[in-house]
Design an enzyme around this catalytic site. Structure first.
Site, PDB file in Angstrom:
ATOM      1  N   ASP A  25       0.811  -1.011  -0.031  1.00  0.00           N
ATOM      2  CA  ASP A  25      -0.007   0.032   0.103  1.00  0.00           C
ATOM      3  C   ASP A  25       1.057   1.158  -0.105  1.00  0.00           C
ATOM      4  O   ASP A  25       1.543   1.650   1.144  1.00  0.00           O
ATOM      5  CB  ASP A  25      -0.939  -0.068   1.229  1.00  0.00           C
ATOM      6  CG  ASP A  25      -1.630   1.440   1.424  1.00  0.00           C
ATOM      7  OD1 ASP A  25      -1.588   2.246   0.531  1.00  0.00           O
ATOM      8  OD2 ASP A  25      -2.419   1.239   2.491  1.00  0.00           O
ATOM      9  N   LYS A  91       2.790  11.102  -3.459  1.00  0.00           N
ATOM     10  CA  LYS A  91       2.031  10.527  -4.296  1.00  0.00           C
ATOM     11  C   LYS A  91       1.121  11.663  -5.150  1.00  0.00           C
ATOM     12  O   LYS A  91       0.506  11.224  -6.233  1.00  0.00           O
ATOM     13  CB  LYS A  91       1.192   9.493  -3.436  1.00  0.00           C
ATOM     14  CG  LYS A  91       0.076   8.816  -3.818  1.00  0.00           C
ATOM     15  CD  LYS A  91      -0.514   7.756  -3.062  1.00  0.00           C
ATOM     16  CE  LYS A  91      -1.778   7.018  -3.484  1.00  0.00           C
ATOM     17  NZ  LYS A  91      -2.356   6.013  -2.529  1.00  0.00           N
ATOM     18  N   GLU A 190      -7.291   0.552  -4.746  1.00  0.00           N
ATOM     19  CA  GLU A 190      -7.273   0.457  -3.280  1.00  0.00           C
ATOM     20  C   GLU A 190      -8.479  -0.024  -2.518  1.00  0.00           C
ATOM     21  O   GLU A 190      -8.604  -0.952  -1.780  1.00  0.00           O
ATOM     22  CB  GLU A 190      -6.898   1.820  -2.586  1.00  0.00           C
ATOM     23  CG  GLU A 190      -5.431   2.199  -2.678  1.00  0.00           C
ATOM     24  CD  GLU A 190      -5.021   3.653  -2.425  1.00  0.00           C
ATOM     25  OE1 GLU A 190      -5.707   4.338  -2.216  1.00  0.00           O
ATOM     26  OE2 GLU A 190      -3.820   4.195  -2.922  1.00  0.00           O
ATOM     27  N   ASP A 212     -12.674   5.863   2.625  1.00  0.00           N
ATOM     28  CA  ASP A 212     -11.386   5.648   2.659  1.00  0.00           C
ATOM     29  C   ASP A 212     -10.895   7.170   3.433  1.00  0.00           C
ATOM     30  O   ASP A 212     -10.591   8.062   2.327  1.00  0.00           O
ATOM     31  CB  ASP A 212     -10.576   5.215   1.904  1.00  0.00           C
ATOM     32  CG  ASP A 212      -8.973   5.219   2.117  1.00  0.00           C
ATOM     33  OD1 ASP A 212      -8.503   5.798   2.879  1.00  0.00           O
ATOM     34  OD2 ASP A 212      -8.135   4.630   1.101  1.00  0.00           O
TER      35      ASP A 212
HETATM   36  P1  ADP Z   1      -2.777   7.549   3.858  1.00  0.00           P
HETATM   37  O1  ADP Z   1      -3.690   6.269   3.148  1.00  0.00           O
HETATM   38  O2  ADP Z   1      -3.251   9.009   3.391  1.00  0.00           O
HETATM   39  O3  ADP Z   1      -1.344   7.242   3.732  1.00  0.00           O
HETATM   40  P2  ADP Z   1      -3.314   6.507   6.539  1.00  0.00           P
HETATM   41  O4  ADP Z   1      -4.484   5.661   6.200  1.00  0.00           O
HETATM   42  O5  ADP Z   1      -1.992   5.638   7.211  1.00  0.00           O
HETATM   43  O6  ADP Z   1      -3.008   7.607   5.443  1.00  0.00           O
HETATM   44  O7  ADP Z   1      -4.096   7.463   7.809  1.00  0.00           O
HETATM   45  C1  ADP Z   1      -3.089   8.462   8.285  1.00  0.00           C
HETATM   46  C2  ADP Z   1      -3.860   9.144   9.315  1.00  0.00           C
HETATM   47  O8  ADP Z   1      -4.735   8.442  10.430  1.00  0.00           O
HETATM   48  C3  ADP Z   1      -3.413  10.344  10.155  1.00  0.00           C
HETATM   49  O9  ADP Z   1      -4.100  11.558   9.947  1.00  0.00           O
HETATM   50  C4  ADP Z   1      -3.240   9.832  11.348  1.00  0.00           C
HETATM   51  O10 ADP Z   1      -3.153  10.909  12.661  1.00  0.00           O
HETATM   52  C5  ADP Z   1      -4.851   8.966  11.377  1.00  0.00           C
HETATM   53  N1  ADP Z   1      -4.743   8.168  12.524  1.00  0.00           N
HETATM   54  C6  ADP Z   1      -3.754   7.227  12.797  1.00  0.00           C
HETATM   55  N2  ADP Z   1      -4.173   6.327  13.831  1.00  0.00           N
HETATM   56  C7  ADP Z   1      -5.338   7.294  14.425  1.00  0.00           C
HETATM   57  C8  ADP Z   1      -6.154   7.110  15.741  1.00  0.00           C
HETATM   58  N3  ADP Z   1      -6.057   6.174  16.468  1.00  0.00           N
HETATM   59  N4  ADP Z   1      -7.307   8.127  15.816  1.00  0.00           N
HETATM   60  C9  ADP Z   1      -7.576   9.022  14.984  1.00  0.00           C
HETATM   61  N5  ADP Z   1      -6.514   9.049  13.843  1.00  0.00           N
HETATM   62  C10 ADP Z   1      -5.663   8.329  13.549  1.00  0.00           C
HETATM   63 MG    MG Z   2      -4.477   4.833   2.327  1.00  0.00          MG
END
Ligand code: ADP
Ligand code: MG
Length: 632
Positions: A25, A91, A190, A212
């Site tokens: 991913d 990205k 995705e 998402d």
């Molecule tokens: P991407 O797909 O854009 O790479 P992610 O799916 O990894 O991103 O999401 C990252 C986001 O999720 C960040 O803003 C992070 O702070 C938030 N996040 C991660 N864990 C938690 C949580 N326990 N509660 C709220 N937000 C969270």
């Molecule tokens: Mg993602």
């Protein structure tokens, strides 16, 4: 239209040897790698036990000026001190041209250097780099983790991309993988990967919404499963809304609580933002959170309740629900038609998000797979099948084409070779012919879209097939083959079947379509169906008329004087003029009638020409040579 057999990669398997496959991913904020090991699908961790790799690369130079590249958490740590040399969210830039990025946040943040082909380059202390190279660094780091954990080089990977990624963005992702030395089995959408992780592909059919919410982006997709194939019915979202916006809202709240009039130093401000993120994540499981910040003599403390936080972000969450509503509307479906909702992305851990999604769709979303990992896990399952570890696996999951693909034909019409929603990979071939006598070249114009006319569809590529041997109109056989690979990349080839002369292109448009544009093109095709059908009939009638007059003119030029009286000849010329005049108008019935009239009027001439041909062919032969000898 011939449907050609398609072979899937890696189906021949030595049962004694499992291949090393992984799903990746490649996220805007975080990236992950996962694999199926001993029947379990799991994300792979780095040496300190982290699955998530921040999608951040730092380009520095050591004392001797040699470049030093760091990836992940170590690079993220440098984002505050050395922002110009720290590339985050690459990205967003993948497969994008300078013109497209003008005015975006990224354009202000990084030093872009224009290069040929319009794609961007970024200037760093370690020289210039590109979004593809940045992504390659992230992929390399993950691949290394993969080969260390799995005990050898990876045999193949599946990389996920947003459903709305266009050809250029997908190609850029592939280029990054190639640069990282990875064998890409397939790019997978995705939302499709998330649905696979939940095993939804084993169901018969159904409608799934994938919601998402990541760090900086929100994507909502509506998938329909039928006969083992996921079809993306509609996508939507907001490219600049994510969990990071929650951080900023929370930070303002914290600042207001602390010292409304105190001016914070930049470094304190940055630390406050880090604290805000930590508080947000804590509030997903706790009702209140305490925070504190110290700098010199300054000692600041405070506490935030979940209710206060929810108040501060409610409008952002509502905005995501509005996007979801738009997607349902684009697909022409009501929320009640949705069979399941899957939550993806770290920010869907926020309880308010879950609550609002549940209340909008009227059903509890699926959340039991970690929303950070679900995409990587689904990709790993696909990789395991594609690499050939499951020879008895059922039908491979496929994606579908979002818009029809076709060719421009005479009269400005589009002939569709592959209809939208056809599962990919796919290959289709069709034969075309020349329109004019002695035509030696043919322009192949590749089109995308649902409308009937070239002007209403999107031009993907043009190329020319040259060296067609001289023949009468309609005699040459030009075989055009459209091939769409599993990543949605199109190649088109055209060959003249007699001589084998061939020309081909791989379609890599540098500017693809956004999901809104796709939706728009679909909508307009529905709205114009009637109008298009009429326009098509008119164009076809004109084409028939033109073809007849063209053929007749050329015949008259060759044999008119020899075979026809002046009077008949003049009559035919008048007929041609009259038909040309009528064909300029838009009365389909009249054009057809006049074409028919001229065709009948020219029949005797055609018969005379035929006789002449036969006589020529027979010259020097006796009848016995050409007639079957009767047996006695
Ligand atoms: P991407 O797909 O854009 O790479 P992610 O799916 O990894 O991103 O999401 C990252 C986001 O999720 C960040 O803003 C992070 O702070 C938030 N996040 C991660 N864990 C938690 C949580 N326990 N509660 C709220 N937000 C969270
Ligand atoms: Mg993602």
């Amino acid at each position: 239209m011939a449907l050609i057999q398609i072979t899937e990669p890696g189906q021949a398997v030595d049962p004694h040897q499992r291949k090393r496959a992984a799903g990746i991913d490649l996220g805007t904020t975080n990236s992950l790698i996962a694999s199926v090991r001993e029947g379990q699908t799991e994300t792979l961790q780095d040496v300190v036990g982290n699955s998530l790799l921040p999608s951040v690369v730092h380009y520095g130079a050591d004392k001797n000026g040699a470049s030093e590249i760091t990836v992940g958490a170590a690079a993220l740590a440098k984002a505050t001190t050395d922002p110009m040399n720290t590339i985050a969210s690459a990205k967003r830039l993948l497969g994008r041209g300078l013109a497209e990025l003008a005015g975006t946040e990224a354009a202000e943040q990084y030093a872009f250097v224009p290069v040929q082909e319009g794609m961007v380059q970024l200037q760093t202390a370690a020289g210039s780099t590109s979004p593809v190279q940045v992504s390659a660094e992230i992929l390399k780091t993950l691949a290394q983790r993969g080969s260390e954990t799995l005990g050898g080089e990876l045999d193949g990977v599946v990389i996920t991309v947003p459903a709305y990624f266009d050809d250029a963005q997908r190609q850029a992702t592939r280029d990054a993988a190639e640069l990282a030395g990875l064998q890409v089995l397939r790019l997978l959408n995705e939302p499709t990967a998330a649905a696979v992780a939940y095993g939804l592909d084993s169901g018969d059919e159904g409608l799934t919404v994938i919601y998402d919410l990541g760090g900086g982006t929100f994507d909502v997709s509506l998938l329909r499963l039928s006969r083992g194939v996921f079809e993306v019915l509609a996508t939507g979202g907001n490219a600049s809304l994510g969990g990071d916006d929650f951080d900023h809202r929370l930070m303002s709240l914290m600042r207001a609580k602390l010292t409304p009039d105190l001016v914070l130093s930049p470094s304190l401000n940055r630390r406050l933002l880090m604290q805000a993120r930590f508080c947000k994540e804590t509030l997903s499981t706790e009702a209140t959170v305490n925070f504190e910040l110290t700098e010199g003599d300054l000692h600041l403390t405070g506490s935030i309740s979940r209710a206060e936080f929810e108040d501060a972000i409610a409008d952002l969450v509502d905005e995501t629900i509005r996007s979801a509503r738009r997607v349902m509307r684009d697909a022409g479906l009501g929320e009640e038609a949705v069979d399941q909702v899957v939550l993806v992305g770290g920010a869907t851990r926020v309880p308010l998000v879950r609550a609002k999604v549940e209340s909008y769709f009227g059903k509890a979303p699926l959340t039991h797979i970690d929303p950070d990992r679900v995409v990587a896990l689904g990709a790993a399952m696909q990789a395991d099948v594609l690499v050939g570890n499951k020879p008895d696996a059922e039908m491979l999951l496929l994606d579908v084409l979002p818009l029809s693909l076709g060719l421009e034909t005479m009269g400005g019409l589009v002939e569709k070779l592959i209809a939208r929603n056809t599962p990919i990979p796919v290959q289709r071939a069709q034969e075309f012919t020349t329109f004019k006598d002695g035509q030696s070249a043919m322009l192949i114009h590749v089109m995308q879209g649902e409308r009937e006319q070239v002007a209403d569809c999107r031009s993907l590529a043009r190329f020319e097939l040259k060296g067609i041997p001289a023949m009468v109109a309609g005699a040459a056989k030009i075989r055009v083959v459209f091939q769409v690979d599993a990543d949605g990349l199109l190649s088109v080839s055209a060959s003249e079947t007699g001589t084998g002369v061939t020309a081909a292109v791989v379609v890599k448009p540098s500017y693809g379509l956004s999901d809104q544009e796709i939706t728009q093109m679909l909508k307009s095709s529905f709205a114009h169906a009637q109008e298009d059908a009429e326009a098509r009939m008119l164009l076809e009638a004109r084409l028939d008329a033109e073809q007849l007059t063209e053929a007749l003119r050329s015949a008259l030029a060759q044999d008119g004087e020899a075979l026809l009286s002046d009077e008949v000849r003049l009559g035919l010329f008048q007929g041609i003029d009259q038909l040309a005049q009528v064909a300029g108008g838009s009365d389909v019935a009249l054009i057809k009638a006049e074409t028919e009239k001229l065709s009948q009027a020219s029949d005797p001439f055609a018969a005379l020409r035929m006789d002449q041909e036969v006589r020529r062919a027979l010259a020097g032969h006796t009848l016995d040579d050409v007639l079957p000898v009767e047996s006695s």
